[in-house]
Design a protein around this motif. Structure first.
Motif, PDB file in Angstrom:
ATOM      1  N   SER A  72       0.887  -1.257   0.146  1.00 38.76           N
ATOM      2  CA  SER A  72      -0.525   0.230  -0.094  1.00 38.76           C
ATOM      3  C   SER A  72       1.157   1.351   0.030  1.00 38.76           C
ATOM      4  N   CYS A  73       2.016   1.065   0.324  1.00 41.65           N
ATOM      5  CA  CYS A  73       3.125   2.416   0.276  1.00 41.65           C
ATOM      6  C   CYS A  73       2.974   2.996  -1.401  1.00 41.65           C
ATOM      7  N   VAL A  74       3.143   3.728  -1.505  1.00 40.30           N
ATOM      8  CA  VAL A  74       3.407   4.095  -3.144  1.00 40.30           C
ATOM      9  C   VAL A  74       4.796   5.731  -3.200  1.00 40.30           C
ATOM     10  N   GLN A  75       5.493   5.545  -4.220  1.00 42.49           N
ATOM     11  CA  GLN A  75       6.707   5.679  -4.584  1.00 42.49           C
ATOM     12  C   GLN A  75       6.486   6.092  -6.186  1.00 42.49           C
ATOM     13  N   LEU A  76       7.023   7.561  -6.092  1.00 40.62           N
ATOM     14  CA  LEU A  76       6.164   8.272  -6.959  1.00 40.62           C
ATOM     15  C   LEU A  76       7.756   9.526  -7.072  1.00 40.62           C
ATOM     16  N   ARG A  77       8.049   9.301  -8.526  1.00 36.54           N
ATOM     17  CA  ARG A  77       9.302  10.197  -8.746  1.00 36.54           C
ATOM     18  C   ARG A  77       8.757  10.985 -10.670  1.00 36.54           C
ATOM     19  N   HIS A  78       8.990  12.269 -10.315  1.00 33.30           N
ATOM     20  CA  HIS A  78       8.728  12.721 -11.405  1.00 33.30           C
ATOM     21  C   HIS A  78       9.797  12.827 -12.561  1.00 33.30           C
ATOM     22  N   ARG A  79      10.323  11.905 -13.350  1.00 36.28           N
ATOM     23  CA  ARG A  79      10.949  11.808 -13.878  1.00 36.28           C
ATOM     24  C   ARG A  79      11.493  13.685 -14.478  1.00 36.28           C
ATOM     25  N   PRO A  80      11.227  13.786 -15.233  1.00 33.88           N
ATOM     26  CA  PRO A  80      12.354  15.630 -15.544  1.00 33.88           C
ATOM     27  C   PRO A  80      13.078  15.809 -14.502  1.00 33.88           C
ATOM     28  N   THR A  81      12.456  16.158 -13.299  1.00 30.68           N
ATOM     29  CA  THR A  81      12.983  16.559 -12.017  1.00 30.68           C
ATOM     30  C   THR A  81      13.474  15.752 -10.966  1.00 30.68           C
ATOM     31  N   GLY A  82      13.048  14.843 -11.311  1.00 29.90           N
ATOM     32  CA  GLY A  82      13.840  13.870 -10.224  1.00 29.90           C
ATOM     33  C   GLY A  82      13.803  13.827  -9.087  1.00 29.90           C
ATOM     34  N   ILE A  83      12.734  14.608  -8.560  1.00 28.19           N
ATOM     35  CA  ILE A  83      11.680  14.756  -7.296  1.00 28.19           C
ATOM     36  C   ILE A  83      11.379  13.659  -6.804  1.00 28.19           C
ATOM     37  N   GLU A  84      11.757  12.620  -5.808  1.00 27.13           N
ATOM     38  CA  GLU A  84      11.196  10.957  -5.388  1.00 27.13           C
ATOM     39  C   GLU A  84       9.612  11.686  -4.066  1.00 27.13           C
ATOM     40  N   GLU A 142       2.902  19.472  -4.452  1.00 27.36           N
ATOM     41  CA  GLU A 142       3.617  20.892  -3.565  1.00 27.36           C
ATOM     42  C   GLU A 142       4.811  21.047  -4.496  1.00 27.36           C
ATOM     43  N   ARG A 143       5.461  20.352  -3.609  1.00 24.67           N
ATOM     44  CA  ARG A 143       7.167  20.096  -4.576  1.00 24.67           C
ATOM     45  C   ARG A 143       7.596  20.934  -4.958  1.00 24.67           C
ATOM     46  N   LEU A 144       7.064  20.855  -6.553  1.00 23.22           N
ATOM     47  CA  LEU A 144       7.177  21.457  -7.402  1.00 23.22           C
ATOM     48  C   LEU A 144       6.738  22.166  -7.857  1.00 23.22           C
ATOM     49  N   GLU A 145       5.854  22.837  -7.378  1.00 19.71           N
ATOM     50  CA  GLU A 145       5.131  24.398  -7.713  1.00 19.71           C
ATOM     51  C   GLU A 145       6.085  24.875  -6.290  1.00 19.71           C
ATOM     52  N   ARG A 146       7.164  25.142  -4.999  1.00 20.90           N
ATOM     53  CA  ARG A 146       7.335  25.513  -4.268  1.00 20.90           C
ATOM     54  C   ARG A 146       9.194  25.332  -5.892  1.00 20.90           C
ATOM     55  N   LEU A 147       9.232  24.455  -5.910  1.00 19.87           N
ATOM     56  CA  LEU A 147      10.405  24.689  -6.996  1.00 19.87           C
ATOM     57  C   LEU A 147      10.105  25.605  -8.055  1.00 19.87           C
ATOM     58  N   GLN A 148       9.372  25.725  -8.425  1.00 20.72           N
ATOM     59  CA  GLN A 148       8.832  26.816  -9.108  1.00 20.72           C
ATOM     60  C   GLN A 148       8.892  28.581  -8.702  1.00 20.72           C
ATOM     61  N   ARG A 149       8.525  28.132  -7.603  1.00 27.08           N
ATOM     62  CA  ARG A 149       8.553  29.612  -7.111  1.00 27.08           C
ATOM     63  C   ARG A 149      10.106  30.386  -6.829  1.00 27.08           C
ATOM     64  N   GLY A 150      10.703  29.183  -7.174  1.00 30.11           N
ATOM     65  CA  GLY A 150      12.253  29.694  -6.521  1.00 30.11           C
ATOM     66  C   GLY A 150      12.352  28.792  -4.594  1.00 30.11           C
ATOM     67  N   ALA A 151      11.673  28.169  -4.007  1.00 35.96           N
ATOM     68  CA  ALA A 151      12.329  28.358  -2.695  1.00 35.96           C
ATOM     69  C   ALA A 151      12.847  26.745  -3.496  1.00 35.96           C
ATOM     70  N   THR A 152      13.831  26.256  -2.055  1.00 37.34           N
ATOM     71  CA  THR A 152      14.467  25.205  -2.517  1.00 37.34           C
ATOM     72  C   THR A 152      13.490  24.090  -1.565  1.00 37.34           C
ATOM     73  N   ILE A 153      13.837  22.317  -1.550  1.00 38.83           N
ATOM     74  CA  ILE A 153      13.100  22.162  -0.464  1.00 38.83           C
ATOM     75  C   ILE A 153      13.713  21.851   0.886  1.00 38.83           C
ATOM     76  N   ARG A 154      15.077  22.230   1.019  1.00 37.77           N
ATOM     77  CA  ARG A 154      15.947  22.822   2.409  1.00 37.77           C
ATOM     78  C   ARG A 154      15.390  24.094   2.409  1.00 37.77           C
TER      79      ARG A 154
END
Length: 127
Positions: A50-62, A84-96
């Motif tokens: 039931s655990c889902v692992q999703l990877r966005h190929r263009p950015t490599g975000i998992e 949500e992570r992609l949106e933050r990345l587009q706004r210029g904020a990093t995951i850190r």
């Protein structure tokens, strides 16, 4: 490729489709794998993937999601987290930046709690 319908409300499914279109994410960009969850649940957790692992190929975000027992709900939650992570990345904020913000809030809460605790003692005339 069309976005699958998940075991959540129609409103949430519609929101997901709109958000994916807004950010330009297609199902073809996503690599999805299913794993066995960990944590509470005993035998049920050991039998189902039931655990889902999703990877966005263009950015490599998992993203990995195992919050619910339902695989369908976890698929929805993983996509939502990824968007949500992609949106933050587009706004210029990093995951850190997000992690630093979370830490800053935690420290602030602790500071407030400590201040209230010691302020209470000082008000009673004790030190």
């Amino acid at each position: 490729m069309t976005v699958p319908v998940f075991a959540v409300s129609e409103e949430k499914n519609r929101w997901l489709r709109e958000k994916m279109a807004e950010l330009g994410v297609t199902e073809g960009d996503l690599e999805e794998t299913f794993l066995r969850s960990s944590g509470k649940g005993g035998q049920h957790v050991n039998k189902t993937s039931s655990c889902v692992q999703l990877r966005h190929r263009p950015t490599g975000i998992e993203v990995k999601c195992m919050r619910e027992r339902s695989q369908s709900v976890n698929r929805f939650l993983a996509r939502r987290e990824l968007l949500e992570r992609l949106e933050r990345l587009q706004r210029g904020a990093t995951i850190r930046d997000a992690k630093a913000e979370k830490l800053r809030k935690q420290k602030s809460r602790r500071r407030k709690r400590t201040a209230v605790k010691y302020r209470g003692i000082n008000d009673q005339g004790e030190e």
